[in-house]
Structure formats: structure tokens, C-alpha cells
Design a protein around this motif. Structure first.
Motif, mmCIF file in Angstrom:
data_model
loop_
_atom_site.group_PDB
_atom_site.id
_atom_site.type_symbol
_atom_site.label_atom_id
_atom_site.label_comp_id
_atom_site.label_asym_id
_atom_site.label_seq_id
_atom_site.Cartn_x
_atom_site.Cartn_y
_atom_site.Cartn_z
ATOM 1 N N PRO A 12 10.313 -36.490 4.876
ATOM 2 C CA PRO A 12 8.902 -36.247 5.167
ATOM 3 C C PRO A 12 8.717 -34.965 5.983
ATOM 4 O O PRO A 12 9.683 -34.239 6.223
ATOM 5 C CB PRO A 12 8.513 -37.477 5.989
ATOM 6 N N GLY A 13 7.474 -34.729 6.397
ATOM 7 C CA GLY A 13 7.200 -33.592 7.276
ATOM 8 C C GLY A 13 7.351 -32.244 6.605
ATOM 9 O O GLY A 13 7.605 -31.243 7.261
ATOM 10 N N ASN A 14 7.202 -32.212 5.274
ATOM 11 C CA ASN A 14 7.365 -30.964 4.523
ATOM 12 C C ASN A 14 8.705 -30.291 4.813
ATOM 13 O O ASN A 14 8.844 -29.073 4.738
ATOM 14 C CB ASN A 14 6.204 -29.991 4.821
ATOM 15 N N ALA A 15 9.717 -31.107 5.151
ATOM 16 C CA ALA A 15 11.020 -30.531 5.522
ATOM 17 C C ALA A 15 11.599 -29.692 4.393
ATOM 18 O O ALA A 15 12.144 -28.604 4.628
ATOM 19 C CB ALA A 15 11.992 -31.650 5.902
ATOM 20 N N SER A 16 11.456 -30.169 3.162
ATOM 21 C CA SER A 16 12.008 -29.400 2.034
ATOM 22 C C SER A 16 11.286 -28.069 1.881
ATOM 23 O O SER A 16 11.912 -27.038 1.616
ATOM 24 C CB SER A 16 11.880 -30.198 0.736
ATOM 25 N N GLY A 17 9.979 -28.105 2.050
ATOM 26 C CA GLY A 17 9.210 -26.862 1.947
ATOM 27 C C GLY A 17 9.557 -25.891 3.060
ATOM 28 O O GLY A 17 9.751 -24.692 2.824
ATOM 29 N N ASP A 25 3.090 -26.337 7.269
ATOM 30 C CA ASP A 25 3.052 -25.830 5.894
ATOM 31 C C ASP A 25 3.913 -24.568 5.757
ATOM 32 O O ASP A 25 4.595 -24.174 6.712
ATOM 33 C CB ASP A 25 1.601 -25.564 5.483
ATOM 34 N N ILE A 26 3.904 -23.976 4.561
ATOM 35 C CA ILE A 26 4.754 -22.807 4.312
ATOM 36 C C ILE A 26 4.353 -21.638 5.197
ATOM 37 O O ILE A 26 5.206 -20.969 5.785
ATOM 38 C CB ILE A 26 4.688 -22.412 2.821
ATOM 39 N N ALA A 27 3.061 -21.384 5.321
ATOM 40 C CA ALA A 27 2.624 -20.277 6.170
ATOM 41 C C ALA A 27 3.063 -20.524 7.608
ATOM 42 O O ALA A 27 3.481 -19.589 8.312
ATOM 43 C CB ALA A 27 1.108 -20.123 6.082
ATOM 44 N N GLY A 28 2.993 -21.772 8.045
ATOM 45 C CA GLY A 28 3.419 -22.116 9.393
ATOM 46 C C GLY A 28 4.909 -21.870 9.590
ATOM 47 O O GLY A 28 5.342 -21.355 10.626
ATOM 48 N N ALA A 29 5.690 -22.242 8.580
ATOM 49 C CA ALA A 29 7.139 -22.031 8.667
ATOM 50 C C ALA A 29 7.468 -20.543 8.692
ATOM 51 O O ALA A 29 8.327 -20.097 9.467
ATOM 52 C CB ALA A 29 7.833 -22.709 7.489
ATOM 53 N N GLU A 30 6.774 -19.772 7.854
ATOM 54 C CA GLU A 30 7.022 -18.322 7.840
ATOM 55 C C GLU A 30 6.663 -17.703 9.196
ATOM 56 O O GLU A 30 7.398 -16.866 9.728
ATOM 57 C CB GLU A 30 6.203 -17.665 6.722
ATOM 58 N N ALA A 31 5.525 -18.144 9.744
ATOM 59 C CA ALA A 31 5.090 -17.594 11.033
ATOM 60 C C ALA A 31 6.036 -18.027 12.147
ATOM 61 O O ALA A 31 6.344 -17.244 13.054
ATOM 62 C CB ALA A 31 3.660 -18.049 11.332
ATOM 63 N N GLN A 42 6.058 -16.699 -6.489
ATOM 64 C CA GLN A 42 5.039 -15.725 -6.080
ATOM 65 C C GLN A 42 4.929 -15.663 -4.562
ATOM 66 O O GLN A 42 4.719 -14.596 -3.982
ATOM 67 C CB GLN A 42 3.689 -16.091 -6.703
ATOM 68 N N ARG A 43 5.065 -16.812 -3.921
ATOM 69 C CA ARG A 43 4.986 -16.817 -2.462
ATOM 70 C C ARG A 43 6.178 -16.063 -1.863
ATOM 71 O O ARG A 43 6.035 -15.294 -0.910
ATOM 72 C CB ARG A 43 4.950 -18.263 -1.952
ATOM 73 N N ALA A 65 -5.360 -27.163 12.898
ATOM 74 C CA ALA A 65 -5.732 -27.808 11.642
ATOM 75 C C ALA A 65 -4.528 -28.563 11.099
ATOM 76 O O ALA A 65 -3.379 -28.201 11.368
ATOM 77 C CB ALA A 65 -6.168 -26.749 10.635
ATOM 78 N N THR A 66 -4.774 -29.614 10.353
ATOM 79 C CA THR A 66 -3.713 -30.255 9.589
ATOM 80 C C THR A 66 -3.682 -29.569 8.219
ATOM 81 O O THR A 66 -4.623 -29.693 7.440
ATOM 82 C CB THR A 66 -3.988 -31.756 9.419
ATOM 83 N N PRO A 67 -2.609 -28.813 7.946
ATOM 84 C CA PRO A 67 -2.565 -28.053 6.692
ATOM 85 C C PRO A 67 -2.696 -28.978 5.480
ATOM 86 O O PRO A 67 -2.056 -30.026 5.423
ATOM 87 C CB PRO A 67 -1.187 -27.384 6.732
ATOM 88 N N GLY A 68 -3.534 -28.579 4.547
ATOM 89 C CA GLY A 68 -3.749 -29.400 3.359
ATOM 90 C C GLY A 68 -4.966 -30.304 3.494
ATOM 91 O O GLY A 68 -5.577 -30.670 2.507
ATOM 92 N N ARG A 69 -5.289 -30.678 4.720
ATOM 93 C CA ARG A 69 -6.484 -31.488 4.942
ATOM 94 C C ARG A 69 -7.615 -30.616 5.499
ATOM 95 O O ARG A 69 -8.659 -30.479 4.905
ATOM 96 C CB ARG A 69 -6.188 -32.632 5.922
ATOM 97 N N ASP A 70 -7.334 -29.992 6.663
ATOM 98 C CA ASP A 70 -8.375 -29.180 7.302
ATOM 99 C C ASP A 70 -8.378 -27.739 6.780
ATOM 100 O O ASP A 70 -9.366 -27.034 6.902
ATOM 101 C CB ASP A 70 -8.155 -29.143 8.816
ATOM 102 N N SER A 71 -7.241 -27.289 6.283
ATOM 103 C CA SER A 71 -7.136 -25.908 5.802
ATOM 104 C C SER A 71 -6.303 -25.892 4.527
ATOM 105 O O SER A 71 -5.480 -26.781 4.304
ATOM 106 C CB SER A 71 -6.473 -25.029 6.875
ATOM 107 N N ASP A 72 -6.525 -24.860 3.694
ATOM 108 C CA ASP A 72 -5.699 -24.676 2.499
ATOM 109 C C ASP A 72 -4.244 -24.544 2.926
ATOM 110 O O ASP A 72 -3.958 -24.000 3.991
ATOM 111 C CB ASP A 72 -6.101 -23.398 1.754
ATOM 112 N N ALA A 73 -3.333 -25.008 2.081
ATOM 113 C CA ALA A 73 -1.932 -24.950 2.490
ATOM 114 C C ALA A 73 -1.026 -24.989 1.275
ATOM 115 O O ALA A 73 -1.400 -25.478 0.210
ATOM 116 C CB ALA A 73 -1.606 -26.131 3.395
ATOM 117 N N ILE A 74 0.185 -24.471 1.453
ATOM 118 C CA ILE A 74 1.253 -24.697 0.479
ATOM 119 C C ILE A 74 2.215 -25.686 1.110
ATOM 120 O O ILE A 74 2.690 -25.486 2.232
ATOM 121 C CB ILE A 74 1.992 -23.402 0.125
#
Lengths: 536, 333
Positions: B198-203, B39-45, A116-117, B282-291
Motif C-alpha cells: 500500500p501507500g503507493n510504494a510501488s509508484g 504521489d509521483i510528483a511528491g516522490a520526485e519532489a 511520458q512522465r 491535499a490527499t493526492p488523487g482525492r483533493d488534487s490530480d495525481a499519478i
């Protein structure tokens, strides 16, 4: 804003309209001709005006499609790889052809969030996923226990959590057999450990879909894909449906006999006859076109067996208990006997299936060919002389194993409009799409007829999405984002604590870890999802 | 209110810091956007910004990520997911010290089967794996008893899993493991379970792939994405002074040579003086919603903020703001 598309030939099979006339748009909808002047007049004289096209089966998102991208960086180098383009190009290239809605047909519940994303990053078009059930342990438990109602609840819960538009089954039971070391699996083979056949799983899921009132019938990827003589499986599957609605995906891959010196022939004519006689069956073709592509499928048993044929020689197989994926690159070659028979069998199905309301235009992107091959395929369907020129280039011994050279049918505009607009909207339950009556969503494709039909389909003269002119002759006029279409049938919430306990015990993770909340794919400018009503 | 942005160690308005970063990115001949522990939004941006200004993108944990990816894309592999391994494996071989421990309880999908778990730690893992493969292939060689036992267990297993971490294995060892798994599938079932970095590298690699078709170490200087694991290696580029402008996202900002511009979009553990411009995010997942990629499920997962902090913007929002400022800067010239 009031927009008029004026002077084009408007073809709308749903209302029976076929005339030179005007089409009026206001606020994303088609409206009856008003007594006001248009704010924007788009001259469409000399063109053909259709509703936006709807693709019911293209693998455009999800972990497996993404793995296909990662597996083949050398094909991305320089030119973009049409087998698995980035999301941006998926949206742009589909829209340029006049497509405004595309369904990604194989997303397992555990991969829904990513799919979905990914879809939310595809511009221009509306998207949807089909949710895959039928090899997952929980489904098999419910079927074995005869828990019909709970199965429907589980399917509904899965649709809701994944944001799915329908249910798909992929070689049901076959993936479970694979992980128990089976090397082949057919309709009446027993799933090891379960005492269930593929037939039984298919029937149970058909029942769940019907009980929930999901408009799209069970979308079935049958057993024995790609094997010689698998027409017998396809015929038996049609019979197994016992008159209940069933959609058979990429039927071309099941239309093979075992005749001739190479024990491989087209049985498309026989299969077409059976489909013609079974009004409960709809099919999409899954046409093969020649060139480099990559096969992306959750039929892990089939993909594992395809590894020796990989080109380039590499593969990525993920066994994940009903969430599986197999990525195997492949090159279809004109001079290859088997590929030529496959190409012919697909066209035979298109030309021998009589009812355009029950046959859908697909290449099973990217499995039969990348969707960028659609324009050539449209041209082949509409022009028998062009077909004859293609056939002349193919191995004669392959053509002798098919009826294609004898077929003279040519699709007309009305049949194209049914097959790619009106019928898919009806099949998916999208009441305001696929037609041009007042109230319809203003998704519109305008084509300028020319000698080169493929060029005409590759870059529509004008494409409108939600009432906005978004592309003109392939060039972006206005960037636009569509929505994800989903269906959310009601269900008994008692299934949730059961599932939660199951996920905790078997996987050690919370059930909700896989859910797709709206916030995960929300855009600031509009809602992420659009809900499609159930059948009443 | 806590400070959110600094230029040259002095507290400043966040918009001013955003504008200053945009200016430097646009002026740079070869900007680098790296770190990417986001996070994913960060990677996309970050992707969109890099494409916009013709920058190079690289993730902090690319070496580990690419070690696994190279095994897949140079030959192919058969793998499973952590959930399926937990539910199905009756034999688990953990290669190295980093692969996570495995419960000994019987697999829930086949509860009548006992589960055996081995760990293979060795100074010379590639050689050991070579011996293992030869043994499995039926070569008459002498191997240590523990290795013979592992070979015997893999052969006898109905569904074996071999887990490893590319962070500690040489490429040859990963390749060898993939071949062992492939060989075993001729007679039984066996799948790999690579440990995600680590570091959400796979995401991040997933997001960059659906945005560009490519995983990490991507350059946009030619107006289209190009992938080159050597050329677009952030650490190498910095050391070789191939860039004059580094935008670091996430923790672990590097030291850069004098004269090289460094801006950091960092969670709260970075001191304001470590980069010329620092914006606290923000730290994604802690301070803000995140994927984020969740190693437990082996897939992307939506995570609600555990301690929402509306004062802190997620990295994606800052990156979008920088991109918007770059627009203006580009338009001005």
C-alpha cells in the motif's frame, strides 16, 4: 535575444551548405543574417557547426528501463551505471554529445503514462516515444477480421492516447506465441490460436501507418534476433515489405550467418547488399561495443531464451500480452568470438550501406552498448587506422568470419551530419529539426576538431537547445527542459466505444486508465507536448 | 477557513512553517525524509529535496517492497500483470491469505479453457513450498493430497499464475516461488503476481528509480545516491538516534524520541499536536490530480481529483517550497 555563432565551419546537408560562416539565432529559431548587432556573440572559429543530433532508437524510459535500474543496484554503486542511468544523466550526457532529440522506441500502450512522465524528468533534450502494437490481442482481432480501417483507427487512437510519434512492432506475434509456450518464432510461423503469421501482422501495421500519414514508417524489431543464420529472416523480411516503406531496427542483430567451425559468422555484407537495393528500407545499426551493459527488450521470447547468458546472473521477465518486457544483463567481451563477430558485423553494415539517408547511428542503447559508447563509435567510423588498431585486439578466428578488416571507407563530416541529423529528422517527419536553414529550431552542436575524435564527440564545444547555450565542453551553462514530440492523426471515434467495451469485458478496467493527458506531464514553464504534422 | 499549518500545536501561516522546516533540514547533520506515502510528483519532489540537503529517503512500506525486489535482484523472476493474469490464466495459485481473490470465469484470451483457482494457506509456507517444488521436480516424496493436486494443476496448466503478498511471506518463500515458476517454464508457462504494497510504494519506488537509479532507502549525504536497506531504514535510524531531523510525508507519522525534530506533511487525519510542525496537504488523487500506482492495472495511472480542494496544496508543492527556502538558507551561510 539575438545570438550569433561566428566563424565556424557550418555543415548542413539539407541545404547543401558547407562553409565557414555565421549562424544567427533569435527566439529559439535560426534566422537569416539580420542587419543588427548580436546581443551575444559565440566565437566558433576552428569548430564544426552542425544541427543538434537526433537519436531514433535508444531505450531511455518506461517501466522496463526502470526495471533494469532496479535489477542492478550493484552497478549503480559508486559510479553511475551507463546501461540505465537516471533521467538527469540521460539528458546531460546526451546533450553533452550534441544530441538534442532522442526517441524511446518501445512503449506499449499500457505503460505510456510512466514513460511520458519519466521522459518529462529528463532535462535538456526533446523526447518522443514509439507506440508498440502487434502482439496485443485487439490488434490481432482486427487483423484476423480483415478490419483494415478499424486497425488504422485503433493505431491512431493509441498514438493519441499515448502521445506517440510512430508505431513499432516487436517480433510481431512472437510474444503471443511465447505465452502459448512457443520456444521459437519466425516470419511465417503461425501465431498459435490466431492463424496469422508475423508477416501478415507486419504488413497490416505497415498499411495502417501509411493510411494514417504517419511520417515514420513502421519501426520493426524482426523475428529471430541474435540467432545464427538469422540473415535469412532479415532478407525475407525485406522482401516481405514488397516495396512499401519499412524501418528495420538494430539490423546488426540480424546479420549473422552459420558458417565456419563455430557455425556463427557475419552475413552483414550480404544483408547490406539487399538493403542497398531496396530504397523503401531504412535501418538503424544497433552496434555492439565491448563492456558491461543490460539488455532491455519487449521481445520476451528472445529475452527468455537469453536468461542462461545473463551476466551478472539474474533477470526480470514480465509477460503482459504485448506489453511485455525482458531485462537480462550482459557483458560483451573483446576476447569472446561471438561478441567480436557482432562488433564487426555492425561496423560492416555502417561501412557497406551506401546511402547515409537510410542508415541510422544507434547501439540500440543499452542492448548493443550504452549510448555513452557513441563517441568511440563515431571515431571508429571516421578513422580506418583506429579501426585497424581495434581489430588487431580481436580474435583472429572471429575476424576471419567477417569482411571488416578489408573495409577502408571513412565517414566524413557530411555523412555524419546526414546520418545523425538530416536523415533522422526526415525519417521522423520533424521538419524544423536536423538542419540549419532559417526557420529551423535552434538546436545546434558545435564540435572542436582534435586528434582524439572520441573526446571531441563526448563533450561538444557548445550545445544550443531552443536557442539557448545549455552546455559548454560538458559543463552545464543553463538548465533547460525540452518537450515530448507526438503525432495525432485524425480517426473515426467509433473505435472508442468498441475499445471501451473490449477493455471492460477482457480486463475489467476502463480504457482511459492508460491515457496520458497533458496535465500528467505538464511543466509550468512550457507546453508538455509538441505536435508533429502528418504527411499530406 | 480551515487551518493548514501548526508549529508546536499552534496555528501558524503555512509559509512560516515551510521556512521553519527548511531551517531545520539545513541545520541537521543527517536529515531523514520518510513516510513517502505520496504521489509521483511528491516522490520526485522529495527526491530533489533530499539530494539538495543530503538527506536519507525511505518509504513507510519499504520492507514489503524490498522483499519482492530482493527476490528479483538477487536471482531473477518471471512475473505477469494483473490484467494479463485475469485475461490469460487457466490456473491460479494464491499463496497466503493476502493475495486477492480471483474470478473463476474462463480466461477471456482462452475461453475454451476452464480456470482453476487454489489457495495455499499454511503455518509453514516455506516448507510447504519446498515440498511443492520437490514434487514438481519429480522427487518421490509423500505430500498431502491438496498439495499434490496443486502440483498436478500447475503442470497441466497452459498458463498458470502464482500470486502472493510479500507482506506476509518470509524471503525464503518468495525465493522458492520464483524458482518454482522458473522450473515450470521449462515445459509450460507460469508467472508470478506479487501483490503491490500500500501507500503507493510501488509508484514511489518507480519515481525514485528514474530520478536516482535506486528504489528506496537512499542516502545523499555523500553527494551522490547510495542504497543501503539496513543503514537507511527510517525506523532503525530513529530508534538509534542517527538522525536529529525527520520530515514525514503522508499518514502514519511515527513517535520520535524526545529532542528529535519531527515535521509532518500530512493529509487531514493527523492531529496538529503529533509533530512539532504539521502542514496539512491535499490527499493526492482525492483533493488534487495525481499519478499513482494502480494495483488494478499494475501500472502508473493519472487520476483526476475526485473532490478538488484548491485550498490544500499537494505534497509536491510544499516540498518544492521547502527546497526553495533551503536554497536561501544555504546561500546565507
Amino acid at each position: 535575444m539575438l545570438t550569433r555563432i561566428s566563424g565556424g565551419r557550418i555543415i548542413d546537408p539539407t541545404t547543401g551548405r558547407d562553409e565557414i560562416g555565421d549562424l544567427w539565432i533569435e527566439d529559439a529559431r535560426i534566422i537569416a543574417p539580420p542587419a543588427r548587432a548580436a546581443d551575444l556573440d559565440c566565437d566558433a572559429s576552428g569548430t564544426v557547426v552542425l544541427a543538434g543530433a537526433i537519436d531514433i532508437h535508444s531505450h531511455i524510459a518506461g517501466a522496463h528501463v526502470n526495471t533494469a535500474r532496479l535489477l542492478l543496484p550493484e552497478l549503480h554503486d559508486g559510479a553511475m551505471f551507463a546501461g540505465a542511468p537516471p533521467g538527469e544523466w540521460i539528458g546531460r550526457l546526451f546533450a553533452a554529445m550534441g544530441y538534442t532529440t532522442v526517441v524511446e522506441p518501445a512503449i506499449s500502450p499500457h505503460n505510456a503514462l510512466q514513460a511520458q512522465r519519466e521522459l518529462s524528468a529528463i532535462p535538456f533534450i526533446d523526447k518522443a516515444i514509439l507506440s508498440v502494437l502487434g502482439n496485443d490481442d485487439f490488434t490481432l482481432r482486427l487483423i484476423r477480421a480483415g478490419e483494415t480501417t478499424a486497425l488504422a483507427d485503433y493505431a491512431a487512437r493509441t498514438l493519441g492516447a499515448s502521445g506517440g510519434l510512430g508505431i513499432k512492432a516487436i517480433n510481431p506475434g512472437g510474444a503471443v506465441a511465447f505465452r502459448e509456450n512457443a520456444r521459437s518464432f519466425s516470419l511465417d510461423d503461425e501465431v498459435p490460436r490466431w492463424g496469422l503469421s508475423s508477416r501478415a501482422i507486419m504488413r497490416a501495421l505497415q498499411g495502417a501507418v501509411t493510411a494514417l500519414g504517419v511520417p515514420h514508417p513502421l519501426h520493426l524489431h524482426s523475428n529471430n534476433l541474435g540467432l545464427p543464420d538469422n540473415v535469412e529472416t532479415a532478407l525475407a523480411t525485406i522482401a516481405a515489405a514488397e516495396g512499401e516503406r519499412l524501418h528495420l531496427a538494430h539490423l546488426q542483430f540480424y546479420s549473422y550467418g552459420a558458417e565456419g567451425p563455430r557455425k556463427f559468422s557475419s552475413a552483414a555484407a550480404r544483408l547490406a547488399e539487399a538493403v542497398n537495393a531496396a530504397p523503401n528500407i531504412s535501418v538503424d545499426v544497433g552496434q555492439v561495443m565491448f563492456g558491461q551493459t543490460v539488455t532491455v527488450s519487449s521481445d520476451i521470447l528472445r529475452q527468455f531464451n537469453a536468461i542462461p547468458h545473463a551476466s551478472p546472473r539474474k533477470f526480470a521477465i514480465t509477460e503482459a500480452g504485448g506489453n511485455d518486457g525482458g531485462i537480462v544483463p550482459y557483458h560483451y567481451r573483446r576476447k569472446n568470438f561471438f561478441n567480436a563477430v557482432q562488433f564487426a558485423a555492425g561496423l560492416e553494415l555502417f561501412l557497406l550501406l551506401h546511402d547515409p539517408w537510410r542508415v541510422f547511428f544507434t547501439t540500440d542503447h543499452p542492448n548493443g552498448a550504452p549510448f555513452t559508447a557513441y563517441p568511440d563509435l563515431f571515431a571508429l567510423l571516421m578513422d580506418r587506422d583506429l579501426r585497424a588498431r581495434w581489430i588487431a585486439e580481436l580474435p583472429a578466428d572471429a575476424m576471419a568470419m567477417t569482411t571488416l578488416p578489408s573495409l577502408t571507407r571513412e565517414y566524413d563530416w557530411r555523412e555524419i551530419a546526414i546520418m545523425t541529423r538530416a536523415a533522422p529528422a526526415r525519417l521522423l517527419g520533424l521538419r524544423d529539426r536536423g538542419h540549419l536553414a532559417p526557420g529551423a529550431r535552434a538546436d545546434i552542436a558545435v564540435y572542436r576538431p582534435q586528434a582524439d575524435r572520441a573526446a571531441m564527440f563526448r563533450n561538444a564545444e557548445m550545445v544550443f537547445k531552443d536557442g539557448n547555450l545549455i552546455l559548454r565542453r560538458g559543463e552545464v551553462v543553463r538548465r533547460h527542459f525540452g518537450r515530448a514530440l507526438r503525432i495525432a492523426p485524425g480517426f473515426d471515434r467509433a473505435i472508442e466505444p468498441r475499445l471501451e467495451a473490449y477493455y471492460d469485458q477482457v480486463f475489467g478496467v476502463p480504457l482511459q486508465a492508460f491515457d496520458v493527458p497533458e496535465a500528467a506531464i505538464a511543466r509550468t514553464d512550457q507546453p508538455a507536448f509538441e505536435s508533429v504534422p502528418c504527411r499530406t | 477557513m480551515t487551518a493548514l499549518a501548526w508549529i508546536a500545536g499552534r496555528e501558524t501561516a503555512r509559509d512560516a512553517a515551510i521556512a521553519a522546516i527548511a531551517e531545520r533540514l539545513v541545520a541537521s547533520a543527517n536529515p531523514l525524509i520518510a513516510g513517502l506515502a505520496t504521489d509521483i510528483a511528491g516522490a520526485e519532489a522529495a527526491h530533489d529535496l533530499a539530494r539538495h540537503v543530503g538527506a536519507v529517503l525511505d518509504h513507510r512500506d519499504s520492507p514489503t517492497l524490498l522483499a519482492d525486489l530482493d527476490a528479483m535482484r538477487s536471482h531473477g523472476w518471471l512475473v505477469t500483470t494483473p490484467l494479463e493474469a485475469r485475461a490469460m490464466a487457466d490456473c491460479v495459485v494464491l499463496v497466503g491469505t493476502a493475495a486477492a481473490d480471483f474470478p473463476l470465469s474462463p480466461p477471456p484470451f482462452a475461453p475454451e479453457r476452464a480456470r482453476r483457482v487454489f489457495r495455499l494457506t499454511d503455518e509453514t509456507i516455506p516448507r510447504t513450498l519446498g515440498l511443492l517444488r520437490a514434487t514438481l521436480a519429480g522427487r518421490r516424496i509423500t505430500v498431502p493430497d491438496d498439495l499434490a493436486a496443486i502440483a498436478q494443476a500447475l503442470r497441466a496448466a497452459r498458463y498458470a499464475v502464482i500470486a502472493w503478498s510479500a507482506a506476509e511471506l518470509p524471503p525464503l518463500a518468495i525465493e522458492m516461488l520464483c524458482h518454482i515458476i522458473e522450473d515450470l517454464n521449462e515445459t509450460t508457462r507460469c508467472f508470478g503476481l506479487p501483490t503491490p504494497p500500500p501507500g503507493n510504494a510501488s509508484g514511489v519506488a518507480q519515481a525514485l528509480a528514474w530520478k536516482s537509479g535506486l528504489p528506496t532507502r537512499i542516502g545523499f549525504a555523500r553527494g551522490r545516491p547510495e542504497h543501503d536497506p539496513w543503514r537507511f531504514d527510517a525506523a532503525r535510524m530513529i530508534a538509534a538516534r542517527e538522525t536529529d531531523c525527520v520530515l514525514w510525508i503522508g499518514d502514519g507519522a511515527p513517535l520520535v524520541p524526545a529532542g528529535m525534530f519531527l515535521a509532518a506533511l500530512a493529509p487531514d487525519d493527523l492531529g496538529p499536536g503529533q509533530a512539532e510542525i504539521v502542514i496539512r496537504t491535499a490527499t493526492p488523487g482525492r483533493d488534487s490530480d495525481a499519478i499513482l500506482f494502480d494495483p488494478m492495472i499494475g501500472a502508473l495511472r493519472f487520476q483526476r481529483a475526485t473532490a478538488p480542494q484548491s485550498a490544500l496544496s499537494p505534497p509536491a508543492a510544499i516540498l518544492d517550497a521547502i527546497a526553495a527556502r533551503c536554497d536561501r538558507a544555504v546561500a546565507a551561510c
